[in-house]
Design a protein around this motif. Structure first.
Motif, PDB file in Angstrom:
ATOM      1  N   ASP A   1       0.856  -1.186   0.000  1.00  0.00           N
ATOM      2  CA  ASP A   1       0.000   0.000   0.000  1.00  0.00           C
ATOM      3  C   ASP A   1       0.892   1.236   0.000  1.00  0.00           C
ATOM      4  O   ASP A   1       1.722   1.423   0.890  1.00  0.00           O
ATOM      5  CB  ASP A   1      -0.880  -0.027   1.257  1.00  0.00           C
ATOM      6  N   ILE A   2       0.734   2.091  -0.991  1.00  0.00           N
ATOM      7  CA  ILE A   2       1.643   3.227  -1.145  1.00  0.00           C
ATOM      8  C   ILE A   2       1.505   4.247  -0.017  1.00  0.00           C
ATOM      9  O   ILE A   2       2.432   5.009   0.269  1.00  0.00           O
ATOM     10  CB  ILE A   2       1.421   3.906  -2.513  1.00  0.00           C
ATOM     11  N   SER A   3       0.376   4.260   0.666  1.00  0.00           N
ATOM     12  CA  SER A   3       0.149   5.268   1.707  1.00  0.00           C
ATOM     13  C   SER A   3       1.019   5.056   2.942  1.00  0.00           C
ATOM     14  O   SER A   3       1.100   5.937   3.799  1.00  0.00           O
ATOM     15  CB  SER A   3      -1.324   5.277   2.121  1.00  0.00           C
ATOM     16  N   ILE A   4       1.688   3.898   3.062  1.00  0.00           N
ATOM     17  CA  ILE A   4       2.498   3.655   4.263  1.00  0.00           C
ATOM     18  C   ILE A   4       3.832   4.400   4.219  1.00  0.00           C
ATOM     19  O   ILE A   4       4.529   4.477   5.224  1.00  0.00           O
ATOM     20  CB  ILE A   4       2.757   2.150   4.483  1.00  0.00           C
ATOM     21  N   ILE A   5       4.197   4.957   3.063  1.00  0.00           N
ATOM     22  CA  ILE A   5       5.463   5.691   2.971  1.00  0.00           C
ATOM     23  C   ILE A   5       5.327   7.030   3.691  1.00  0.00           C
ATOM     24  O   ILE A   5       4.465   7.840   3.363  1.00  0.00           O
ATOM     25  CB  ILE A   5       5.862   5.932   1.505  1.00  0.00           C
ATOM     26  N   LYS A   6       6.167   7.257   4.674  1.00  0.00           N
ATOM     27  CA  LYS A   6       6.178   8.513   5.429  1.00  0.00           C
ATOM     28  C   LYS A   6       7.585   9.114   5.328  1.00  0.00           C
ATOM     29  O   LYS A   6       8.547   8.536   5.824  1.00  0.00           O
ATOM     30  CB  LYS A   6       5.826   8.277   6.904  1.00  0.00           C
ATOM     31  N   LEU A   7       7.694  10.246   4.681  1.00  0.00           N
ATOM     32  CA  LEU A   7       9.006  10.850   4.476  1.00  0.00           C
ATOM     33  C   LEU A   7       9.477  11.577   5.735  1.00  0.00           C
ATOM     34  O   LEU A   7       8.682  12.238   6.408  1.00  0.00           O
ATOM     35  CB  LEU A   7       8.958  11.825   3.307  1.00  0.00           C
ATOM     36  N   PRO A   8      10.775  11.494   6.050  1.00  0.00           N
ATOM     37  CA  PRO A   8      11.290  12.155   7.255  1.00  0.00           C
ATOM     38  C   PRO A   8      11.366  13.671   7.132  1.00  0.00           C
ATOM     39  O   PRO A   8      11.334  14.383   8.132  1.00  0.00           O
ATOM     40  CB  PRO A   8      12.688  11.550   7.411  1.00  0.00           C
ATOM     41  N   TYR A   9      11.492  14.174   5.900  1.00  0.00           N
ATOM     42  CA  TYR A   9      11.559  15.615   5.649  1.00  0.00           C
ATOM     43  C   TYR A   9      10.811  15.917   4.353  1.00  0.00           C
ATOM     44  O   TYR A   9      10.597  15.031   3.530  1.00  0.00           O
ATOM     45  CB  TYR A   9      13.009  16.100   5.516  1.00  0.00           C
ATOM     46  N   LYS A  10      10.449  17.167   4.174  1.00  0.00           N
ATOM     47  CA  LYS A  10       9.753  17.559   2.950  1.00  0.00           C
ATOM     48  C   LYS A  10      10.670  17.452   1.740  1.00  0.00           C
ATOM     49  O   LYS A  10      10.228  17.172   0.625  1.00  0.00           O
ATOM     50  CB  LYS A  10       9.222  18.990   3.079  1.00  0.00           C
ATOM     51  N   ASN A  11      11.952  17.655   1.954  1.00  0.00           N
ATOM     52  CA  ASN A  11      12.913  17.572   0.858  1.00  0.00           C
ATOM     53  C   ASN A  11      14.244  17.089   1.419  1.00  0.00           C
ATOM     54  O   ASN A  11      14.722  17.625   2.423  1.00  0.00           O
ATOM     55  CB  ASN A  11      13.077  18.953   0.199  1.00  0.00           C
ATOM     56  N   PHE A  12      14.838  16.088   0.792  1.00  0.00           N
ATOM     57  CA  PHE A  12      16.136  15.600   1.248  1.00  0.00           C
ATOM     58  C   PHE A  12      16.845  14.883   0.106  1.00  0.00           C
ATOM     59  O   PHE A  12      16.270  14.657  -0.970  1.00  0.00           O
ATOM     60  CB  PHE A  12      16.002  14.681   2.472  1.00  0.00           C
ATOM     61  N   TYR A  13      18.100  14.554   0.345  1.00  0.00           N
ATOM     62  CA  TYR A  13      18.929  13.912  -0.678  1.00  0.00           C
ATOM     63  C   TYR A  13      19.455  12.594  -0.132  1.00  0.00           C
ATOM     64  O   TYR A  13      19.885  12.510   1.023  1.00  0.00           O
ATOM     65  CB  TYR A  13      20.104  14.821  -1.050  1.00  0.00           C
ATOM     66  N   ILE A  14      19.405  11.543  -0.971  1.00  0.00           N
ATOM     67  CA  ILE A  14      19.958  10.239  -0.606  1.00  0.00           C
ATOM     68  C   ILE A  14      21.175   9.970  -1.474  1.00  0.00           C
ATOM     69  O   ILE A  14      21.080   9.984  -2.710  1.00  0.00           O
ATOM     70  CB  ILE A  14      18.925   9.108  -0.793  1.00  0.00           C
ATOM     71  N   ASP A  15      22.316   9.743  -0.846  1.00  0.00           N
ATOM     72  CA  ASP A  15      23.523   9.392  -1.586  1.00  0.00           C
ATOM     73  C   ASP A  15      23.458   7.906  -1.952  1.00  0.00           C
ATOM     74  O   ASP A  15      23.272   7.050  -1.082  1.00  0.00           O
ATOM     75  CB  ASP A  15      24.765   9.666  -0.732  1.00  0.00           C
ATOM     76  N   LEU A  16      23.603   7.599  -3.248  1.00  0.00           N
ATOM     77  CA  LEU A  16      23.446   6.231  -3.735  1.00  0.00           C
ATOM     78  C   LEU A  16      24.722   5.692  -4.380  1.00  0.00           C
ATOM     79  O   LEU A  16      24.668   4.735  -5.157  1.00  0.00           O
ATOM     80  CB  LEU A  16      22.297   6.167  -4.755  1.00  0.00           C
ATOM     81  N   THR A  17      25.848   6.293  -4.072  1.00  0.00           N
ATOM     82  CA  THR A  17      27.085   5.870  -4.730  1.00  0.00           C
ATOM     83  C   THR A  17      27.429   4.416  -4.434  1.00  0.00           C
ATOM     84  O   THR A  17      28.003   3.727  -5.280  1.00  0.00           O
ATOM     85  CB  THR A  17      28.258   6.773  -4.313  1.00  0.00           C
ATOM     86  N   SER A  18      27.069   3.926  -3.248  1.00  0.00           N
ATOM     87  CA  SER A  18      27.398   2.537  -2.904  1.00  0.00           C
ATOM     88  C   SER A  18      26.542   1.535  -3.668  1.00  0.00           C
ATOM     89  O   SER A  18      26.881   0.353  -3.747  1.00  0.00           O
ATOM     90  CB  SER A  18      27.228   2.307  -1.396  1.00  0.00           C
ATOM     91  N   ALA A  19      25.425   1.994  -4.255  1.00  0.00           N
ATOM     92  CA  ALA A  19      24.523   1.079  -4.964  1.00  0.00           C
ATOM     93  C   ALA A  19      25.025   0.726  -6.359  1.00  0.00           C
ATOM     94  O   ALA A  19      24.625  -0.296  -6.922  1.00  0.00           O
ATOM     95  CB  ALA A  19      23.128   1.692  -5.059  1.00  0.00           C
ATOM     96  N   LYS A  20      25.866   1.581  -6.950  1.00  0.00           N
ATOM     97  CA  LYS A  20      26.426   1.320  -8.287  1.00  0.00           C
ATOM     98  C   LYS A  20      25.326   1.041  -9.315  1.00  0.00           C
ATOM     99  O   LYS A  20      25.362   0.046 -10.044  1.00  0.00           O
ATOM    100  CB  LYS A  20      27.403   0.148  -8.244  1.00  0.00           C
ATOM    101  N   ILE A  21      24.351   1.934  -9.400  1.00  0.00           N
ATOM    102  CA  ILE A  21      23.255   1.786 -10.356  1.00  0.00           C
ATOM    103  C   ILE A  21      23.569   2.623 -11.595  1.00  0.00           C
ATOM    104  O   ILE A  21      23.709   3.839 -11.505  1.00  0.00           O
ATOM    105  CB  ILE A  21      21.919   2.249  -9.753  1.00  0.00           C
ATOM    106  N   PRO A  22      23.678   2.015 -12.776  1.00  0.00           N
ATOM    107  CA  PRO A  22      23.978   2.787 -13.987  1.00  0.00           C
ATOM    108  C   PRO A  22      22.744   3.521 -14.503  1.00  0.00           C
ATOM    109  O   PRO A  22      21.612   3.081 -14.288  1.00  0.00           O
ATOM    110  CB  PRO A  22      24.430   1.721 -14.984  1.00  0.00           C
ATOM    111  N   PHE A  23      22.966   4.646 -15.169  1.00  0.00           N
ATOM    112  CA  PHE A  23      21.854   5.370 -15.777  1.00  0.00           C
ATOM    113  C   PHE A  23      21.202   4.548 -16.885  1.00  0.00           C
ATOM    114  O   PHE A  23      20.008   4.648 -17.128  1.00  0.00           O
ATOM    115  CB  PHE A  23      22.328   6.715 -16.340  1.00  0.00           C
ATOM    116  N   GLU A  24      21.992   3.741 -17.578  1.00  0.00           N
ATOM    117  CA  GLU A  24      21.444   2.863 -18.600  1.00  0.00           C
ATOM    118  C   GLU A  24      22.012   1.465 -18.402  1.00  0.00           C
ATOM    119  O   GLU A  24      23.064   1.291 -17.785  1.00  0.00           O
ATOM    120  CB  GLU A  24      21.772   3.382 -20.000  1.00  0.00           C
TER     121      GLU A  24
END
Length: 364
Positions: free
Chosen positions: A104-127
Motif C-alpha cells: 500500500d503506497i500510503s504507508i510511505i512517510k518521508l522524514p523531511y519535505k525535501n532531502f537527498y539520498i547518496d546512492l554511490t554505494s549502490a552502483k546503479i547505472p543510468f542505462e
C-alpha cells in the motif's frame, strides 16, 4: 569514516554552477538558462509570449534548461535543511534484494519535505550496462493544488542525479518539453490520486504513462514520444524498487541512523565544538557551522550486517538470495496501530561464493 562535504552531489552542483550567487538574482539566471519572454503570434488561435534563448547550439540550450531544473530542486533542498542520507554498503545490498511493489503506497512517510539520498554505494547505472552511475536522488514531498487552492493530491518526486548525466544524455532530453516534462532520470509517484492508486506498482505505472506531457505547441511525432516513454520506463524499472526500499527503511521506527559532521569540517570549528561544555555553547557553535555551509550527514545502516545461513547437511543448494519483504504489522490495543517491519533478505550458502543473479527464492 565520513565523506567530505563537497563529495556529495548537491554541494558539487552548487559549487560548479555558482547556485548561491544565482539565488541573489533568480530572474536573471532564469533568463540566461531559458531565455527572455518575447511576443509570439502564429494566428488568432495561437498567440502570446514564448521564450527566446538566442542563437546558441542546441546542446548548450538543453544543458542550460537542465541546470535550471537542478537549481530549482537544489533550492528546495537548501531551504528545507540540506538533509543528506548516506546508506551503508551492507544496507544497500539488502534493500536491493527486498520486494516492494505490492505494498500500500500510503504507508510511505518521508522524514523531511525535501532531502537527498547518496546512492554511490549502490552502483546503479543510468542505462543498462552503462558506465555512468547514479550518484544519488533528491526526494521531494509534493502537493498538487486544486483550482480553489486546496491541496488534493500528494506525490513523491524522485530526481536521480549524476555529474555526467546531461553531457551523456542531452540528445535524449532535447526531445522533452523543457518547461513541462522532466528528464528521463526523474519520476513522480502519486500517493493520492482520487482513490485510483492503491499500491506502489499502481503509482509506478501511472508515472510511466504520464511521463511525456502534452505541450501547448507540441511538434514531436508519435515515434519520438514512444521512444521517450520506453527510455523512461526502462530507467524506472531498473531503479524504482531500490529507492522505494530506501524510503520504506526511513519510514520504520527501528531505523539505524548516526549523525556526524563531514570529514572536511574546518579544524577550528571542530575544536570549538569539542570545547563547548554546555548545551547553549554547543548550539552557538552549531549555528556557526551551519553559517559556514556545513550540516551533519545522516549515515544509515552502519550497524546492519549482511545475513546468511549455511546449507543443511542433507541436501546441496547453490548460493542464492532469499528475498526480503515488508510487513505492515497491526499492533496496540484492538490492533488500531501499525508498525512497518522489514523481513531482511538472506544469502543462503554464502560460503560457496556470491549468489547468481536471477537465481532467487522468494518469501511469501
Amino acid at each position: 569514516m565520513t565523506n567530505e562535504y563537497l563529495e556529495y552531489y548537491p554541494n558539487k552542483l552548487a559549487k560548479d554552477f555558482k547556485f548561491d550567487k544565482h539565488l541573489k538574482n533568480e530572474k536573471r539566471f532564469q533568463e540566461y538558462c531559458r531565455g527572455k519572454e518575447i511576443p509570439y503570434y502564429k494566428d488568432e488561435g495561437n498567440w502570446g509570449t514564448k521564450l527566446d534563448i538566442g542563437n546558441i547550439p542546441i546542446k548548450e540550450a538543453v544543458k542550460r534548461a537542465f541546470i535550471l531544473q537542478e537549481f530549482g530542486v537544489w533550492k528546495e533542498w537548501k531551504n528545507t535543511g540540506k538533509n543528506i542520507f548516506n546508506f551503508s554498503k551492507n544496507l544497500t545490498e539488502l534493500l536491493k534484494e527486498t520486494n516492494v511493489l505490492d505494498l500500500d503506497i500510503s504507508i510511505i512517510k518521508l522524514p523531511y519535505k525535501n532531502f537527498y539520498i547518496d546512492l554511490t554505494s549502490a552502483k546503479i547505472p543510468f542505462e543498462e550496462n552503462g558506465s555512468e552511475f547514479i550518484e544519488g536522488a533528491f526526494i521531494t514531498d509534493e502537493n498538487y493544488d486544486a483550482d480553489n487552492g486546496d491541496s488534493f493530491e500528494r506525490a513523491i518526486g524522485v530526481d536521480f542525479a549524476g555529474k555526467d548525466y546531461i553531457e551523456k544524455y542531452w540528445k535524449i532530453n532535447k526531445n522533452l518539453c523543457w518547461d513541462g516534462d522532466r528528464g528521463f532520470h526523474s519520476m513522480t509517484l502519486f500517493l493520492e490520486k482520487n482513490g485510483d492508486l492503491r499500491t506502489i506498482q499502481d503509482a509506478i505505472n501511472f508515472d510511466k504513462k504520464g511521463f511525456v506531457g502534452e505541450a501547448t505547441f507540441d511538434e514531436r511525432d508519435d515515434n519520438t514520444k514512444i521512444e521517450l516513454y520506453l527510455i523512461h520506463k526502462q530507467f524506472v524499472d531498473r531503479t524504482i524498487n531500490f529507492i522505494i526500499n530506501c524510503l520504506l527503511y526511513l519510514t520504520t521506527k527501528d531505523v539505524d541512523i548516526e549523525k556526524e559532521y563531514p570529514s572536511d569540517l574546518p579544524s577550528y570549528l571542530k575544536t570549538k565544538l569539542n570545547k563547548a561544555n554546555t548545551k547553549r555553547k554547543k548550539e552557538i557553535v552549531e549555528t556557526e557551522i551551519i553559517k559556514g555551509g556545513f550540516t551533519k550527514i545522516k549515515y544509515v545502516g552502519r550497524k546492519i550486517k549482511s545475513n546468511y545461513i549455511s546449507n543443511t547437511p542433507d541436501r546441496e543448494i547453490s548460493t542464492h538470495w532469499r528475498k526480503g519483504h515488508w510487513r505492515n504489522q497491526k499492533i496496540g490495543e484492538n490492533l488500531l496501530e501499525s508498525k512497518l517491519i522489514w523481513i531482511i533478505p538472506t544469502i543462503v550458502n554464502k560460503e560457496k561464493g556470491e549468489p547468481k543473479k536471477g537465481h532467487i527464492y522468494e518469501i511469501k
